[in-house]
Design a protein around this motif. Structure first.
Motif, PDB file in Angstrom:
ATOM      1  N   GLU A   1       7.551  -4.854 -13.068  1.00 33.52           N
ATOM      2  CA  GLU A   1       8.256  -5.901 -12.347  1.00 33.52           C
ATOM      3  C   GLU A   1       8.251  -7.213 -13.138  1.00 33.52           C
ATOM      4  O   GLU A   1       9.279  -7.873 -13.270  1.00 33.52           O
ATOM      5  CB  GLU A   1       7.597  -6.097 -10.982  1.00 33.52           C
ATOM      6  CG  GLU A   1       8.555  -6.664  -9.980  1.00 33.52           C
ATOM      7  CD  GLU A   1       7.841  -7.110  -8.709  1.00 33.52           C
ATOM      8  OE1 GLU A   1       6.598  -7.029  -8.624  1.00 33.52           O
ATOM      9  OE2 GLU A   1       8.556  -7.547  -7.808  1.00 33.52           O
TER      10      GLU A   1
ATOM     11  N   GLY B   1      10.585   8.744 -13.125  1.00 34.20           N
ATOM     12  CA  GLY B   1       9.401   8.953 -12.297  1.00 34.20           C
ATOM     13  C   GLY B   1       8.526   7.710 -12.244  1.00 34.20           C
ATOM     14  O   GLY B   1       7.986   7.347 -11.197  1.00 34.20           O
ATOM     15  N   LEU B   2       8.401   7.039 -13.389  1.00 35.27           N
ATOM     16  CA  LEU B   2       7.587   5.831 -13.463  1.00 35.27           C
ATOM     17  C   LEU B   2       8.174   4.752 -12.553  1.00 35.27           C
ATOM     18  O   LEU B   2       7.471   4.081 -11.807  1.00 35.27           O
ATOM     19  CB  LEU B   2       7.565   5.349 -14.915  1.00 35.27           C
ATOM     20  CG  LEU B   2       6.619   4.221 -15.275  1.00 35.27           C
ATOM     21  CD1 LEU B   2       5.178   4.651 -15.084  1.00 35.27           C
ATOM     22  CD2 LEU B   2       6.840   3.765 -16.716  1.00 35.27           C
TER      23      LEU B   2
ATOM     24  N   ALA C   1       7.640   5.563  -8.858  1.00 38.15           N
ATOM     25  CA  ALA C   1       6.247   5.534  -8.389  1.00 38.15           C
ATOM     26  C   ALA C   1       5.767   4.125  -8.034  1.00 38.15           C
ATOM     27  O   ALA C   1       4.690   3.962  -7.477  1.00 38.15           O
ATOM     28  CB  ALA C   1       5.332   6.132  -9.454  1.00 38.15           C
ATOM     29  N   LEU C   2       6.562   3.111  -8.349  1.00 43.11           N
ATOM     30  CA  LEU C   2       6.134   1.737  -8.044  1.00 43.11           C
ATOM     31  C   LEU C   2       5.964   1.563  -6.538  1.00 43.11           C
ATOM     32  O   LEU C   2       6.720   2.136  -5.755  1.00 43.11           O
ATOM     33  CB  LEU C   2       7.183   0.740  -8.545  1.00 43.11           C
ATOM     34  CG  LEU C   2       7.283   0.564 -10.055  1.00 43.11           C
ATOM     35  CD1 LEU C   2       8.415  -0.387 -10.397  1.00 43.11           C
ATOM     36  CD2 LEU C   2       5.972   0.054 -10.636  1.00 43.11           C
ATOM     37  N   PRO C   3       4.965   0.752  -6.130  1.00 49.27           N
ATOM     38  CA  PRO C   3       4.748   0.581  -4.687  1.00 49.27           C
ATOM     39  C   PRO C   3       5.967   0.018  -3.959  1.00 49.27           C
ATOM     40  O   PRO C   3       6.163   0.317  -2.790  1.00 49.27           O
ATOM     41  CB  PRO C   3       3.550  -0.371  -4.603  1.00 49.27           C
ATOM     42  CG  PRO C   3       3.311  -0.875  -5.970  1.00 49.27           C
ATOM     43  CD  PRO C   3       3.955   0.050  -6.930  1.00 49.27           C
ATOM     44  N   GLN C   4       6.804  -0.764  -4.639  1.00 47.87           N
ATOM     45  CA  GLN C   4       7.986  -1.298  -3.964  1.00 47.87           C
ATOM     46  C   GLN C   4       9.120  -0.280  -3.929  1.00 47.87           C
ATOM     47  O   GLN C   4      10.111  -0.488  -3.245  1.00 47.87           O
ATOM     48  CB  GLN C   4       8.462  -2.605  -4.609  1.00 47.87           C
ATOM     49  CG  GLN C   4       8.843  -2.524  -6.058  1.00 47.87           C
ATOM     50  CD  GLN C   4       7.661  -2.810  -6.958  1.00 47.87           C
ATOM     51  OE1 GLN C   4       6.547  -2.381  -6.710  1.00 47.87           O
ATOM     52  NE2 GLN C   4       7.913  -3.561  -8.019  1.00 47.87           N
ATOM     53  N   ASN C   5       8.988   0.816  -4.691  1.00 55.66           N
ATOM     54  CA  ASN C   5       9.980   1.877  -4.609  1.00 55.66           C
ATOM     55  C   ASN C   5       9.410   2.995  -3.742  1.00 55.66           C
ATOM     56  O   ASN C   5       9.042   2.745  -2.619  1.00 55.66           O
ATOM     57  CB  ASN C   5      10.415   2.311  -6.008  1.00 55.66           C
ATOM     58  CG  ASN C   5      11.098   1.146  -6.737  1.00 55.66           C
ATOM     59  OD1 ASN C   5      11.627   0.250  -6.083  1.00 55.66           O
ATOM     60  ND2 ASN C   5      11.065   1.143  -8.041  1.00 55.66           N
ATOM     61  N   GLU C   6       9.283   4.220  -4.287  1.00 55.07           N
ATOM     62  CA  GLU C   6       8.855   5.298  -3.373  1.00 55.07           C
ATOM     63  C   GLU C   6       7.344   5.519  -3.315  1.00 55.07           C
ATOM     64  O   GLU C   6       6.837   6.124  -2.391  1.00 55.07           O
ATOM     65  CB  GLU C   6       9.552   6.600  -3.766  1.00 55.07           C
ATOM     66  CG  GLU C   6      11.055   6.542  -3.511  1.00 55.07           C
ATOM     67  CD  GLU C   6      11.816   7.561  -4.335  1.00 55.07           C
ATOM     68  OE1 GLU C   6      11.387   8.720  -4.396  1.00 55.07           O
ATOM     69  OE2 GLU C   6      12.833   7.188  -4.948  1.00 55.07           O
ATOM     70  N   PHE C   7       6.614   5.058  -4.339  1.00 59.37           N
ATOM     71  CA  PHE C   7       5.152   5.209  -4.383  1.00 59.37           C
ATOM     72  C   PHE C   7       4.760   6.683  -4.417  1.00 59.37           C
ATOM     73  O   PHE C   7       3.725   7.065  -3.914  1.00 59.37           O
ATOM     74  CB  PHE C   7       4.523   4.503  -3.170  1.00 59.37           C
ATOM     75  CG  PHE C   7       3.082   4.088  -3.374  1.00 59.37           C
ATOM     76  CD1 PHE C   7       2.665   3.474  -4.539  1.00 59.37           C
ATOM     77  CD2 PHE C   7       2.139   4.286  -2.372  1.00 59.37           C
ATOM     78  CE1 PHE C   7       1.345   3.055  -4.710  1.00 59.37           C
ATOM     79  CE2 PHE C   7       0.811   3.884  -2.534  1.00 59.37           C
ATOM     80  CZ  PHE C   7       0.427   3.271  -3.708  1.00 59.37           C
ATOM     81  N   ILE C   8       5.625   7.518  -4.984  1.00 56.39           N
ATOM     82  CA  ILE C   8       5.340   8.952  -5.059  1.00 56.39           C
ATOM     83  C   ILE C   8       5.038   9.314  -6.512  1.00 56.39           C
ATOM     84  O   ILE C   8       5.830   9.031  -7.398  1.00 56.39           O
ATOM     85  CB  ILE C   8       6.544   9.774  -4.561  1.00 56.39           C
ATOM     86  CG1 ILE C   8       6.776   9.463  -3.089  1.00 56.39           C
ATOM     87  CG2 ILE C   8       6.323  11.275  -4.778  1.00 56.39           C
ATOM     88  CD1 ILE C   8       8.037  10.052  -2.540  1.00 56.39           C
TER      89      ILE C   8
END
Ligand SMILES: Nc1ncnc2c1ncn2[C@@H]1O[C@H](COP(=O)(O)OP(=O)(O)OP(=O)(O)O)[C@@H](O)[C@H]1O
Ligand code: SF4
Ligand SMILES: [Mg+2]
Lengths: 281, 200
Positions: A180, A220-221, A224-231
């Motif tokens: 970010e 994928g990176l 995986a961000l907490p503001q995106n899908e966090f998966i």
């Protein structure tokens, strides 16, 4: 440990390098500075101003033309007061003034000048390291994870500082996992996985669900961000001693086919960026 | 079961008070974010909560009983720098099984590879090491977890992987968690409430 790495950064430009923890980002920085441990084997070339960087030139340029903001706060001299450590890095002009100004910028009060590294909190130590590189007047700044643990206001200050440095005709390589922050200032972003570059993309490609990105790992990176899908993507990055013979991401890639196991994909141009994936479109 | 900090005050030697009169209660099934500017004493407060630092004033109680430092501590702290939290002269297998024996399922969900167990700490990256520290801290007797910048040094995929594994155990065991992070987006994603150390 790192292989097949091609990246470049030009004057006036900020290149952010993101990627898996342990993917060799610090090693890359150390290779450029010529401070790898003696058991490291290096091949390939690093050029500065079009000329190959030999170890003698690296040594001459280090701290003058090329400065590092190291990741580990252990790089601070434990026995020297931190104000003095920053003053010794000033190569031109008034040392005391430059040191006080940069500390001011990073909100380090004057009593910090006289502290020893063990008396600093994590964030204070990192701001001291940042100050050391910023006062050096170098034309290339390589910052290795300069922002973790810093407050948002100080992070913004540091980011603006990097942008100023680049806008004044210098080059900045910002190694970070804080995507970010990187997006706020970087012109392009290189993504590393298991020691190689998998993609270099314009910063504005990191948006939405990652549909503009090229490589499955980059996508994928981003997701995986907490503001995106966090998966997360299950599994872990292969260890340098047990690298797969084909694509390094193949064991974790949902798009993998038999062909992906045959050879490491070569870097190719795609949509104004480069990618190392045979199926990327 | 609740973890309570009552009237906590702390300073190093005869330095200025870092904080005084801090009151804080953490309940099971609760994830609380702790924020505050750098150097304000978050890490120090976490250490006090986990019984690793003695408060100069005030007390920490679990179910209104003072905590004692013998046996497995029900409040486990995970630091930002895993290299500082493991014994460099022990193999990973020994480090992992120091307090309890984590099961296969947990190791898989944390992405810990079998082959890493035979390595020394300095042969693993920070992200790999941190997975071990998390597994080690999640013993069956852990009631509260204090995550002080637990994933600050890790990439987003590893961060999500570790947190998803922790969240699963959090639900199963009805733990309470404190999250210290400078990353607003992470705090927003994880926490039920957020407190500023200055306002405690
Ligand atoms: N051993 C020590 N001796 C003296 N002062 C110390 C010592 N360790 C920490 N401090 C001081 O205590 C204060 C709080 O430190 P602490 O590590 O708790 O901060 P923090 O809020 O966790 O900061 P950060 O967000 O940067 O990690 C800082 O001002 C620091 O300079
Ligand atoms: S080359 Fe194949 S395995 Fe590698 S990233 Fe592309 S699709 Fe996945
Ligand atoms: Mg701290």
């Amino acid at each position: 440990m790192i292989s097949s790495l091609n990246i470049s950064v030009e004057a006036g430009e900020i290149l952010a390098v993101v990627g898996a923890s342990g993917s060799g980002k610090s090693l890359l920085a150390h290779a450029i500075l010529g401070i790898l441990p003696s058991n490291a084997k290096v091949s390939g070339t690093i050029k500065f101003n079009g000329e190959i960087l030999t170890s003698a030139r690296q040594e001459a340029l280090r701290g003058r033309e090329i400065a590092l903001v190291p990741q580990s706060v252990n790089y601070l001299d434990p026995l020297m007061r931190v104000g003095k450590q920053v003053r010794t890095s000033v190569k031109k002009g008034n040392e005391a003034k430059a040191q006080r100004e940069v500390f001011e910028r990073y909100r380090l009060k004057s009593d910090v000048d006289k502290m020893y590294p063990f008396q600093l909190s994590g964030g204070m130590a990192r701001r001291t390291l940042l100050s050391t590189a910023m006062v050096s007047g170098a034309r290339v700044i390589i910052a290795d994870e300069p922002t973790p643990g810093l407050d948002p206001a100080v992070i913004n200050e540091a980011l603006n500082h990097f942008r100023d440095v680049a806008d004044n005709g210098n080059a900045v390589m910002l190694i970070t996992h804080d995507i970010e922050s990187a997006l706020k200032i970087a012109d392009k972003i290189a993504v590393l996985y298991a020691g190689s570059t998998v993609e270099v993309a314009p910063a504005n490609n990191f948006t939405g669900n990652g549909e503009k990105l090229r490589h499955p790992y980059s996508k994928g990176l981003w997701r995986a961000l907490p503001q995106n899908e966090f998966i997360p993507i299950p599994g872990s990055q292969p260890h340098p001693s047990t690298l797969p013979s084909g694509c390094l991401f193949e064991p974790r890639c949902v798009k993998a086919t038999l062909e992906c196991t045959k050879a490491q994909p070569v870097m190719r141009e795609l949509r104004n960026g480069i990618v190392r994936c045979i199926h990327a479109t | 079961m609740q973890l309570e900090a009552k009237n906590i005050g702390f300073r190093y030697d005869n330095g200025p008070w870092l904080f005084q009169g801090i009151n804080f209660i953490l309940k099971p099934r609760e994830i609380v974010g702790l924020t505050g500017v750098s150097g304000r004493g978050k890490t120090t407060f976490c250490k006090i909560l986990a019984g690793l630092e003695k408060p100069v004033e005030g007390s920490i109680t679990l179910n209104r009983k003072e905590l004692h430092r013998n046996g497995y501590h029900p409040v486990q702290l995970i630091y930002q720098n895993p290299e500082k939290a493991v014994n460099p002269r022990w193999k990973m297998e020994k480090i992992l099984n120091e307090g309890w024996k984590p099961d296969e399922e947990l190791l898989t969900s944390l992405g810990i590879e079998k082959e890493w167990l035979m390595r020394w700490p300095n042969e693993l990256s920070g992200g790999e090491l941190q997975r071990f520290c998390v597994a080690r801290a999640l013993g069956p007797n852990t009631r509260f977890l204090i995550a002080d910048e637990m994933t600050t040094m890790l990439d987003a995929i590893t961060q999500a992987q570790i947190w998803q594994a922790v969240l699963e155990i959090f639900k199963k065991r009805e733990m309470g968690i404190v999250v210290v992070s400078h990353e607003a987006k992470l705090i927003q994603r994880l926490c039920h409430r957020v407190i500023e150390i200055n306002s405690l």
